[in-house]
Design an enzyme around this catalytic site. Structure first.
Site, short mmCIF file in Angstrom:
data_model
loop_
_atom_site.label_atom_id
_atom_site.label_comp_id
_atom_site.label_asym_id
_atom_site.label_seq_id
_atom_site.Cartn_x
_atom_site.Cartn_y
_atom_site.Cartn_z
N PRO A 11 2.11 10.98 -10.45
CA PRO A 11 3.44 9.36 -11.56
C PRO A 11 4.12 9.79 -10.10
O PRO A 11 5.46 10.83 -9.92
CB PRO A 11 3.63 10.40 -12.60
CG PRO A 11 1.84 11.51 -12.95
CD PRO A 11 2.02 11.78 -10.95
N GLU A 12 4.97 8.75 -9.80
CA GLU A 12 6.23 8.32 -9.39
C GLU A 12 7.47 8.36 -10.52
O GLU A 12 7.32 8.75 -11.82
CB GLU A 12 6.14 7.25 -8.59
CG GLU A 12 4.78 7.87 -7.13
CD GLU A 12 4.54 7.08 -6.67
OE1 GLU A 12 5.22 5.72 -6.26
OE2 GLU A 12 2.96 6.97 -6.20
N ARG A 36 -5.67 20.02 -13.15
CA ARG A 36 -5.28 20.73 -12.36
C ARG A 36 -3.99 21.55 -12.06
O ARG A 36 -4.25 22.71 -11.12
CB ARG A 36 -5.53 19.65 -11.12
CG ARG A 36 -6.03 18.93 -10.85
CD ARG A 36 -6.26 17.97 -10.12
NE ARG A 36 -6.66 18.87 -8.47
CZ ARG A 36 -7.17 18.18 -7.42
NH1 ARG A 36 -6.72 16.70 -6.95
NH2 ARG A 36 -6.81 19.28 -6.72
N ARG A 95 15.28 8.27 14.14
CA ARG A 95 14.27 9.21 13.38
C ARG A 95 12.91 8.20 13.99
O ARG A 95 13.09 7.08 14.54
CB ARG A 95 14.58 8.99 11.84
CG ARG A 95 15.46 9.57 11.43
CD ARG A 95 15.15 10.71 11.02
NE ARG A 95 16.36 11.49 10.68
CZ ARG A 95 16.57 12.57 10.98
NH1 ARG A 95 15.83 13.54 10.59
NH2 ARG A 95 17.52 13.57 9.93
#
Length: 284
Positions: free
Chosen positions: A2-3, A110, A153
């Site tokens: 879930p985000e 899980r 980066r």
């Protein structure tokens, strides 16, 4: 996993049901949920206290309780927080009983979900400051802020988006969807995006998250609403999990590959793949 849209969907559903209620009983059936704390430490801090607010920070649900106590929950990959589920609902790890007779169950096959305790706002703020960056829907996410963080980066931009210490709440689904909307290839080095591309990506991240939120989140495997209903954003994906299907913008086939260690989807016509860096050979 879930985000942000999935966690925010659950928060919005549960907040009116739990705010103002007293947690009469908390049972932690799986001690692994709150390691390294013992279950008793969590129970003592939560049980008998009133819920002032159910908030969210990134992918965390934040139970703000009286006496300045905070229970910080992360659903991880397969966790679901259900309101009054039917008896016998499997994989129950934690149970809340409220003073109005209703109950919540945290179920997680899980066993990756976690519960952590912060006593005092300073402890809560320090916990999140060490783990989470900008909140993308709170006005903090701008092209200028992203460009500043990405300067120099060389990591792929998708890895940059997935780093929770930079942007809180964006995961694999919404990174793919945002990069497609912004026409940026997931493998493009973050430090090589232009200011205009960062502005477009900041907007695309917000748009993707808001679309997911409007659809009640995405259910690919385990995510469920608090009442057990599935989200529907998976039916609106533009590229994620649509490998081999035509791009909704140009008709070219969507491709799947690995970026940032995750299965990744893109249209390499709309999102041109970056050229490989040229290797400089030593002068003879």
């Amino acid at each position: 996993m879930p985000e942000l849209p999935e966690v925010e969907t659950i928060r919005r559903q549960l907040a009116p049901l739990v705010e103002g209620r007293v947690v009469e009983r908390l049972e932690i059936a799986d001690p692994r949920w709150c390691l390294p704390l013992l279950p008793g430490a969590i129970v003592n801090a939560v049980q008998g206290r009133r819920v002032h607010m159910l908030a969210r920070r990134g992918k965390y649900l934040v139970w703000e309780l009286e006496d300045d106590a905070f229970l910080l929950m992360h659903l991880r990959m397969t966790g679901t927080l259900l309101y009054d589920p039917p008896p016998g609902t499997p994989y129950e790890r934690v149970r809340w009983e409220l003073d109005d007779g209703h109950a919540l169950r945290f179920c997680d096959p899980r066993r990756f979900g976690t519960g952590e305790l912060a006593l005092g706002t300073a402890a809560r703020d320090a916990f999140f400051a060490a783990r989470l960056g900008l909140e993308p829907l709170d006005g903090e996410l701008t092209g200028a802020a992203l460009a500043r963080m990405a300067r120099g980066r060389s990591a792929p931009v998708k890895a940059f988006l997935l780093d929770q210490r930079r942007i809180a709440g964006v995961g694999n689904i919404y990174a793919d969807e945002a990069l497609f909307r912004a026409r940026i290839h997931p493998l493009r080095p973050a430090g090589r995006l232009t200011r205009g591309q960062w502005e477009g990506l900041a907007q695309a991240v917000r748009e993707a998250l808001l679309a997911g939120l409007a659809a009640g989140g995405a259910t690919i495997d385990d995510f469920r609403h608090a009442d057990g209903v599935r989200g529907s954003f998976q039916d609106e994906f533009l590229v994620h999990r649509r490998g081999g299907e035509p791009c909704p913008r140009c008709g070219n086939a969507v491709v799947k590959f690995v970026a940032a260690g995750r299965g990744t989807y893109a249209c390499e016509r709309c999102q041109p793949r970056p050229r490989a860096a040229r290797v400089r050979r030593p002068a003879p």
